[in-house]
Write an enzyme that holds these catalytic residues in place. Structure first.
Site, short mmCIF file in Angstrom:
data_model
loop_
_atom_site.label_atom_id
_atom_site.label_comp_id
_atom_site.label_asym_id
_atom_site.label_seq_id
_atom_site.Cartn_x
_atom_site.Cartn_y
_atom_site.Cartn_z
CG ASP A 70 23.49 -2.41 -45.41
OD1 ASP A 70 22.99 -3.49 -45.06
OD2 ASP A 70 24.47 -1.90 -44.84
CG HIS B 177 26.58 -3.77 -42.45
ND1 HIS B 177 25.58 -3.94 -43.39
CD2 HIS B 177 27.01 -5.01 -42.14
CE1 HIS B 177 25.43 -5.23 -43.62
NE2 HIS B 177 26.29 -5.91 -42.87
C1 LMR Z 1 24.49 -9.25 -43.66
O1 LMR Z 1 24.04 -8.12 -43.61
O2 LMR Z 1 23.89 -10.18 -44.21
C2 LMR Z 1 25.82 -9.55 -43.03
O3 LMR Z 1 26.24 -8.47 -42.29
C3 LMR Z 1 25.79 -10.80 -42.24
C4 LMR Z 1 24.86 -10.76 -41.07
O4 LMR Z 1 25.23 -11.31 -40.04
O5 LMR Z 1 23.76 -10.22 -41.17
#
Ligand code: LMR
Length: 400
Positions: free
Chosen positions: A176, A203
């Protein structure tokens, strides 16, 4: 020969020469899930890290090939491969300083990270039980989704095993931050390396909270820019998954076209009996068309899953960067600060992502959120709601 010992690929008879003394300097790192889409580029990055002396790759049936491939890179890191079997987990983990859990099922187009819980919770629990037994002192980095639930699962497993040290457990949210720096730098016309954007919360979707008011070098953004950047950072993963969805749709359309043409051609057979059987007016034709249709709908995502990419490379890059920060902390480098999802008292929640100073014991200091504006305060409330639900789900999975 002073320069030789053995690279052992467990599960095969293949033994290669390696360098004994190289194992002594540097840290030992294990990647669990090393043959997946993220695991492979992550293994490449870790083999390039001069702080890593020994790299253990634990994964599926192609672990042997991946291990040999990675071991051909001319860096001093010694690589060992371990095929995913219960007995091998202990060998893969024993003596490790840092363990990265990347083992997971990836989300499919149209699903959320949260929907991976059922697939990944049991995997992470088993791997953490292995860590508790074989390398209880190791720093643990988790990237398996949903990270917001997997870190609480790991904490509960470690508590049960009586070796939980909250300073040593991290959910990796670096992707991120990496995305935030890239997108902000695009808008500001700067090199992303010159930009610092704290991303707090967790996340997943709304729990990803970029603090644009704290961007360095200090800049102000228009409300439209704030809206655009926040949404793009929160949905960065979906940007990649969406592309996969478009590809699947494209392939389905192409396959349907082939089915229609093939069916029309069979209808043109010279043989009258055959022709009437395959004619567009016959039930047989439509039955055949329906079967093809079902086949296309079911097969095309399966085929594409084998060949298409999700957010593999950027996640591997971000994870390798965070692992490097952990290793620098372990080495005692001063001032190593990164955002991560950790056990925290920054909010009323038991886990929260914020800036963390990394040191020889893991998270040595967790920084508060700092001053935020009205927009970010609203975002924080939404993030906390989402986080509370995911954290509870993880804790309940182990306790119940
Ligand atoms: C991301 O942020 O790309 C990873 O967590 C994979 C997803 O499924 O988004």
């Amino acid at each position: 020969n002073n320069n030789s010992s053995t690279i052992q690929v467990k599960g095969s008879s293949e033994l290669r020469q390696e360098d004994n003394f190289r194992e002594k300097a540097g840290f030992k790192v294990a990647i669990l899930g090393a043959t997946g889409g993220i695991g492979q580029p992550l293994a490449t990055f870790m083999k390039m890290n001069p702080l890593v002396s020994v790299l253990h790759l634990y994964g599926g049936v192609n672990t042997l090939a991946v291990t040999i491939d990675i071991s051909h890179m001319d860096t001093p890191t010694v690589v060992h491969g371990f095929i995913r079997e219960k007995d091998n987990l202990e060998d893969a983990l024993t003596g490790m300083d840092l363990v990265i859990i990347s083992a997971c099922g990836c989300r499919k187009p149209g699903t959320t990270r949260d929907e991976l819980f059922g697939l990944n919770a049991g995997i992470v629990k088993t791997l953490c039980e292995g860590i508790a037994k074989s390398c209880p002192q190791a720093i643990v980095n988790i990237i398996t989704n949903p990270v917001n639930s997997m870190v609480p699962i790991a904490a509960e497993v470690f508590k049960k095993a009586g070796m939980y040290d909250p300073r040593r457990l991290f959910g990796v949210t670096m992707l991120d931050v990496v995305r935030a720096c890239t997108f902000v730098a695009e808008i500001l016309g700067l090199n992303p390396k010159e930009v610092d954007v704290p991303v707090v919360g967790g996340h997943h979707h709304l729990s990803i909270l970029p603090l644009l008011s704290q961007v360095k070098p200090s800049r102000s953004f228009t409300p439209q820019e704030i809206e655009y950047l926040t949404s793009r950072i929160q949905n960065g993963g979906y940007e990649v998954v969406k592309r996969t969805a478009i590809q699947i749709l494209n392939v389905q359309i192409h396959m349907m076209f082939v089915v229609v043409v093939a069916s029309a051609l069979t209808g043109k057979s010279k043989n009258r009996k055959r022709r009437s059987r395959y004619s567009i007016h016959s039930g047989y034709y439509w039955l055949q068309f329906f079967c093809y249709f079902v086949l296309v709908i079911n097969l095309s995502p399966l085929i594409l899953n084998l060949v298409l990419k999700y957010a593999y490379h950027s996640q591997a890059y971000a994870t390798a960067r965070f692992a490097n920060a952990c290793l620098r902390g372990l080495r005692g480098d001063p001032g190593v600060v990164e955002c991560a999802f950790v056990a925290s008292q920054v909010t009323e929640l038991p886990f929260f992502a914020s800036k963390v100073r990394l040191g020889p014991n893991g998270a040595e200091e967790i920084y508060p959120i700092g001053s935020i504006n009205e927009y970010e305060r609203n975002g924080l409330e939404k993030a906390k709601k989402e986080l509370a639900r995911s954290i509870d789900k993880g804790i309940a999975f182990v306790r119940e």
